[in-house]
Design an enzyme around this catalytic site. Structure first.
Site, PDB file in Angstrom:
ATOM      1  N   ASP A   1      46.101  18.996 -60.671  1.00 46.28           N
ATOM      2  CA  ASP A   1      46.348  20.421 -60.914  1.00 46.28           C
ATOM      3  C   ASP A   1      45.071  21.234 -60.739  1.00 46.28           C
ATOM      4  OD1 ASP A   1      48.983  19.826 -61.743  1.00 46.28           O
ATOM      5  OD2 ASP A   1      48.220  19.309 -63.747  1.00 46.28           O
TER       6      ASP A   1
ATOM      7  N   ASP B   1      29.917  16.217 -51.907  1.00 44.68           N
ATOM      8  CA  ASP B   1      29.309  15.476 -50.797  1.00 44.68           C
ATOM      9  C   ASP B   1      28.285  14.443 -51.274  1.00 44.68           C
ATOM     10  OD1 ASP B   1      27.598  17.683 -51.573  1.00 44.68           O
ATOM     11  OD2 ASP B   1      26.356  17.176 -49.848  1.00 44.68           O
TER      12      ASP B   1
END
Lengths: 304, 304
Positions: free
Chosen positions: B20, B250
């Site tokens: 969510d 990342d």
């Protein structure tokens, strides 16, 4: 266990009799910044009057040997450029005589002061960076772009040499990092964490190179104490008997370690600099000196 | 083993159905410096159209939340100051609400940019240093003296907070070091080694604080990812279900570790930043993501 010599004239005489050559650190032993410790010039004269050879061995790369000589003279200490070994000189020798990089890839990117530049010049090593005003400014959006795509980089740079730099900035760190990422050899004049000045401590050369270690995940070859590259350079010049030589310094991890790993006949710690007795009495002490005095001038004993 | 989602629409739909809330790193995920990766604004809109909540969680302390909002808006990305969490904000919250230093010892010496200053102001934390032009200059002999004897130090400073500083210099490092030696609490907004910019990498916040670690022999409390202080701050605001929340980033050592240690339901790596597949497949990988895509916009799947 380190033998304490201060105030014990018989012990001092026995100590002096063991050695012909004294290698002396400067910062924290001879002086703190511009302040020469009392009695030091007289102590050096006393050692020489007893036929001892004195050699100054310093990790401070901000001055060249010639600049050190000027400082010694201005402080009333007789010396000669040939008896001064600085980490800038040691680095220049290493680059020119050991690394021997091919033309077209032999330029040095310097992070440091004029001492490094002068010694590189004396060995005919080409360099950029250093005290060049073009690198003493804020980074710009054009720098970010040109450094990232490489257009602002000099393709002839094959070495990054980092030493103490009072003008360190983001632009120089960024250049150094880009050269290292592209395969430049990583050298440091020395990696002292702090630098004694004005009776206090300030960021040392290691604090300049350490961010580059962290960014690249590699450590530099350090040319100052305790690196034996420096001992080899000194020996190459003087051919002294290591067993009759004593290293005098204030730092266990540089000076005392340098003497021990160089298999010198002795090491003497002074308490006018970074380390104190508790440091070598600690369980995890990095090195333990053979002798110690409160201050260098204690070596004059009764003459003091 | 990380599941690869790029190009596999069924897998992407199954992935999206599990969550969510998406916590998104910015540098290397949304953009690199001023360059927004193609398709990112549309992807964020796509996630929101499916009822997902997006929260931006960045270690970059150079901007405040308000400054981030301005950047998002200028790049065509809708956002709200309430859904932005930066390490400068996290640090300000930590100082004001957790450290709670006594008056007279509650000033912060800032090594960093305006983002930190703005967030400290928003929490009414007094500070010096930062972008003050008085600290953006060369060190002088008077500075050495006054820093060593303490006369130039502010006795009310109880914290040193270090973050990314494009104007780092020897004077600021010297001030920070002296305050730390005198017992100031050592904080870092984050300790990322590098900072992505202009499709390249530059010195990160950790490269600013690391010299201070080295000089003092201590490490800072870091308030950015992967510190759970930041997760707690986010949860304090949103009360989300951690099992229905996914961290997207990342970097393994910040983003992915942050999500795993925060016991989130999932982590997703993108390959547009620092780390690549080989990094988490290495034996000593610091963290392994549950999922990965080549780039954030791959999450749009067929809609891409």
């Amino acid at each position: 266990m380190a033998q304490y010599l201060t105030g014990d004239n018989a012990a001092i005489d026995a100590f002096l009799d063991q050695f012909d050559v004294f290698l002396l650190d400067c910062d924290g032993v001879i002086w703190s910044g511009d302040h020469v410790f009392p009695g030091v010039p007289e102590t050096l004269e006393y050692l020489r009057s007893k036929g001892k050879k004195t050699v100054f061995v310093t990790n401070n790369s901000t001055k060249s040997r010639q600049e050190y000589l000027t400082k010694f003279t201005s402080k009333g200490i007789k010396s000669d450029v040939e008896e001064i070994f600085g980490s800038a000189y040691s680095s220049a020798i290493y680059i020119s005589r050991i690394l021997k990089l091919p033309p077209g890839k032999n330029k040095v990117f310097v992070v440091g002061e004029s001492g490094i530049e002068n010694e590189l010049r004396s060995e005919n090593v080409p360099f950029i960076g250093g005290t060049d005003p073009a690198f003493r400014r804020d980074i710009t959006p054009e720098d970010f772009k040109g450094l990232a795509d490489g257009t602002l980089l000099d393709p002839e740079v094959g070495v990054v040499l980092a030493g103490l730099d009072f003008h360190i900035n983001y632009l120089k760190l960024s250049h150094a990092f880009q050269y290292l990422r592209r395969g430049a050899v990583f050298l440091a004049t020395n990696v002292d964490s702090t630098f004694p000045m004005s009776h206090g401590f300030f960021p040392g050369a290691g604090s300049i190179s350490f961010p580059l270690n962290y960014m690249t995940g590699t450590t530099p070859v350090a040319l100052g104490k305790p690196s034996q590259a420096m001992m080899d350079a000194i020996e190459g010049k003087f051919h002294f008997d290591r067993k009759r030589t004593c290293m005098i310094g204030d730092r266990l991890n540089t000076d005392i370690k340098f003497g021990i790993e160089g298999k010198l006949g002795g090491t003497l710690a002074v308490l006018t600099g970074v380390h104190q007795k508790a440091d070598w009495e600690a369980e995890d002490a990095v090195a333990v000196p053979a002798f110690y005095v409160d201050k260098l001038s204690d070596l004059r004993g009764l003459a003091n």
